[in-house]
Design a protein around this motif. Structure first.
Motif: not given
Length: 109
Positions: A59-67
């Protein structure tokens, strides 16, 4: 005479199109700026949830990818705004001479 008229019409067309492109890209840049802020908040929240054990690290990685994707688009938009502004100035006459050089004076004592 026909060549002159064609040149004038092309110049008028450029002047009419450039402000619209510039303002549209400025609006896009503003929306992307908001998206980056929201994406950063999502990263912060996902990180806190991960630390609390509520979500997995994906979930953290997905949020970072979107950022990072939003930040990339924001930089591209900022570049487009600058390019469109230069093109608008150029279409309006430029205000500079390409062949002009700056002369420096050297004084001797």
């Amino acid at each position: 005479m026909i060549g002159y008229q064609s040149t004038v019409l092309n110049a008028l067309e450029e002047v009419e199109k450039r402000p619209g492109r510039l303002f549209a890209e400025k609006e896009r840049r503003d929306r992307l700026n908001d998206a980056v802020a929201h994406s950063q908040l999502a990263v912060d929240l996902a990180t806190e949830q991960y630390k609390a054990g509520l979500v997995d690290f994906l979930s953290v990685l997905d949020a970072q990818r979107d950022l990072y994707a939003n930040e990339d688009q924001l930089v591209q938009s900022q570049t487009s705004v600058t390019t469109n502004l230069v093109e608008l100035y150029r279409a309006l006459g430029g205000g500079w001479n390409l062949g002009r050089t700056v002369a420096t004076s050297t004084s001797t004592p």
